[in-house]
Structures are given as C-alpha cells and as structure tokens.
Design a protein around this motif. Structure first.
Motif, PDB file in Angstrom:
ATOM      1  N   ASP A  44       8.598  42.771 -30.503  1.00 34.04           N
ATOM      2  CA  ASP A  44       9.524  42.115 -31.422  1.00 34.04           C
ATOM      3  C   ASP A  44      10.527  41.238 -30.680  1.00 34.04           C
ATOM      4  N   ARG A  45      10.911  41.667 -29.463  1.00 33.37           N
ATOM      5  CA  ARG A  45      11.861  40.925 -28.642  1.00 33.37           C
ATOM      6  C   ARG A  45      11.351  40.906 -27.206  1.00 33.37           C
ATOM      7  N   VAL A  46      11.143  39.691 -26.695  1.00 36.36           N
ATOM      8  CA  VAL A  46      10.668  39.490 -25.328  1.00 36.36           C
ATOM      9  C   VAL A  46      11.792  38.857 -24.525  1.00 36.36           C
ATOM     10  N   LEU A  47      12.136  39.465 -23.415  1.00 34.03           N
ATOM     11  CA  LEU A  47      13.203  38.960 -22.546  1.00 34.03           C
ATOM     12  C   LEU A  47      12.586  38.218 -21.374  1.00 34.03           C
ATOM     13  N   VAL A  48      13.089  37.013 -21.121  1.00 34.18           N
ATOM     14  CA  VAL A  48      12.682  36.269 -19.934  1.00 34.18           C
ATOM     15  C   VAL A  48      13.943  35.837 -19.184  1.00 34.18           C
ATOM     16  N   PRO A  49      14.210  36.486 -18.056  1.00 36.43           N
ATOM     17  CA  PRO A  49      15.329  36.054 -17.216  1.00 36.43           C
ATOM     18  C   PRO A  49      14.912  34.793 -16.458  1.00 36.43           C
ATOM     19  N   THR A  50      15.840  33.872 -16.277  1.00 41.69           N
ATOM     20  CA  THR A  50      15.512  32.652 -15.554  1.00 41.69           C
ATOM     21  C   THR A  50      16.659  32.197 -14.673  1.00 41.69           C
ATOM     22  N   ASP A  51      16.288  31.647 -13.527  1.00 39.27           N
ATOM     23  CA  ASP A  51      17.269  31.032 -12.632  1.00 39.27           C
ATOM     24  C   ASP A  51      17.011  29.534 -12.501  1.00 39.27           C
ATOM     25  N   GLY A  52      16.077  29.034 -13.302  1.00 40.29           N
ATOM     26  CA  GLY A  52      15.768  27.617 -13.267  1.00 40.29           C
ATOM     27  C   GLY A  52      14.740  27.225 -12.220  1.00 40.29           C
ATOM     28  N   SER A  53      14.214  28.191 -11.485  1.00 37.64           N
ATOM     29  CA  SER A  53      13.237  27.886 -10.443  1.00 37.64           C
ATOM     30  C   SER A  53      11.853  27.643 -11.032  1.00 37.64           C
ATOM     31  N   GLU A  54      10.958  27.063 -10.228  1.00 36.95           N
ATOM     32  CA  GLU A  54       9.578  26.861 -10.671  1.00 36.95           C
ATOM     33  C   GLU A  54       8.918  28.199 -10.961  1.00 36.95           C
ATOM     34  N   CYS A  55       9.239  29.185 -10.155  1.00 35.33           N
ATOM     35  CA  CYS A  55       8.671  30.521 -10.327  1.00 35.33           C
ATOM     36  C   CYS A  55       9.064  31.085 -11.701  1.00 35.33           C
ATOM     37  N   ALA A  56      10.324  30.964 -12.046  1.00 34.57           N
ATOM     38  CA  ALA A  56      10.789  31.434 -13.353  1.00 34.57           C
ATOM     39  C   ALA A  56      10.166  30.603 -14.470  1.00 34.57           C
ATOM     40  N   ASP A  57       9.987  29.320 -14.226  1.00 38.28           N
ATOM     41  CA  ASP A  57       9.397  28.433 -15.229  1.00 38.28           C
ATOM     42  C   ASP A  57       7.974  28.872 -15.571  1.00 38.28           C
ATOM     43  N   HIS A  58       7.236  29.297 -14.574  1.00 38.29           N
ATOM     44  CA  HIS A  58       5.873  29.773 -14.816  1.00 38.29           C
ATOM     45  C   HIS A  58       5.903  31.040 -15.688  1.00 38.29           C
ATOM     46  N   ALA A  59       6.860  31.921 -15.443  1.00 41.80           N
ATOM     47  CA  ALA A  59       7.006  33.132 -16.263  1.00 41.80           C
ATOM     48  C   ALA A  59       7.387  32.767 -17.694  1.00 41.80           C
ATOM     49  N   ILE A  60       8.184  31.720 -17.856  1.00 40.98           N
ATOM     50  CA  ILE A  60       8.591  31.274 -19.188  1.00 40.98           C
ATOM     51  C   ILE A  60       7.365  30.871 -20.008  1.00 40.98           C
ATOM     52  N   ASP A  61       6.414  30.199 -19.365  1.00 44.29           N
ATOM     53  CA  ASP A  61       5.173  29.829 -20.063  1.00 44.29           C
ATOM     54  C   ASP A  61       4.501  31.065 -20.660  1.00 44.29           C
ATOM     55  N   HIS A  62       4.422  32.124 -19.866  1.00 41.02           N
ATOM     56  CA  HIS A  62       3.798  33.367 -20.326  1.00 41.02           C
ATOM     57  C   HIS A  62       4.618  34.009 -21.440  1.00 41.02           C
TER      58      HIS A  62
END
Length: 149
Positions: free
Chosen positions: A3-21
């Motif tokens: 119901d709720r998915v958390l995606v922490p991000t620091d703005g890096s390419e690595c985090a960006d790839h996780a955001i896609d998922h």
C-alpha cells in the motif's frame, strides 16, 4: 500486498535506478510512493568553520527538496500517488523510523555495490537499513553494477 512503498533518495544515479523499480512496484500495486531524502546531520556538524551550520543545512535542504520534487513529478506523470519528505538525522536511522511511522510495506533502496575493504571502512546506509528494518527492503544495484560516488 503493498500500500505504501518508501524510496529514499540522495539524487545519485544509484538512487535513480532504485526509483525506477519503486515507481514500477507502486504502479503495479496501486500503492502510494513515499519519497524521502535525508539531510545527514553529520555533514552539517562537520562543516568548515567559515560556513555557518545553518547555511549548510539550508543549502542541503534546498537540494534535498529539489531531489524529492523531481521524483514526485516522475511519479505523477506515471499516475502514482506520491508523498514527499525531507528529514534531518543519521540516514539509516531516519529511513527505518520513517518506514515504521508511515506504515510502509516496502523500502526500495539503491546500493553502490561496494565490496571488501571499501564496504568495511565506509559502511552502507542500505546495509544498515536492511539489518535494522522491520519492513522488507529491496536493494537495487546501480546500472551495470556501477559503484556510484
């Protein structure tokens, strides 16, 4: 299931790839995406003496807000409900607490793929989050196994 998915991000390419998922999972489950950026309080407290800690925190907060807003725009374009947050503290502490306080069902995080001595010396926010979280954590390596910064 989610119901709720958390995606922490620091703005890096690595985090960006996780955001896609995270966006894909949130869309598949019609889940709300929670986007979190953490201002590492250690970065503020170890600042150069010529720069005030307040100015450093303000600059870091502005950058973090810009990062989460960019992710929010992507989520809205994908038709995913989104909530953004910027918090200050020790990153893994904040991520674990935020996930619990917000009743998140899943955390999706990027990992830089460090190994051996580099991982031992630097530690890993993702690794500490995996060990401490009561919520499942999906780790996503950077594109092509990149090590990030």
């Amino acid at each position: 299931m989610y119901d709720r998915v958390l995606v922490p991000t620091d703005g890096s390419e690595c985090a960006d790839h996780a955001i896609d998922h995270a966006l894909d999972i949130a869309a598949q489950y019609d889940a709300e995406l929670r986007v979190l950026s953490v201002i590492d309080s250690r970065d503020v407290s170890h600042s150069a003496p010529a720069i005030s800690p307040n100015q450093i925190e303000k600059t870091l907060r502005e950058r973090a807000e810009s990062v989460v807003e960019a992710v929010a725009e992507r989520a809205e374009e994908a038709g995913v409900r989104v909530v953004t947050a910027v918090e200050a503290g020790i990153p893994d502490d904040v991520v674990v607490e935020y996930a619990e306080d917000s009743d998140c069902d899943l955390i999706v995080m990027g990992t830089h793929g460090r190994t051996g001595l580099e991982r031992y010396l630097l530690g890993s926010v993702t690794e500490r989050t995996v060990r401490r979280s009561s919520v499942p954590v999906l780790t996503v390596r950077g594109v092509n196994g990149e090590k990030g910064n």
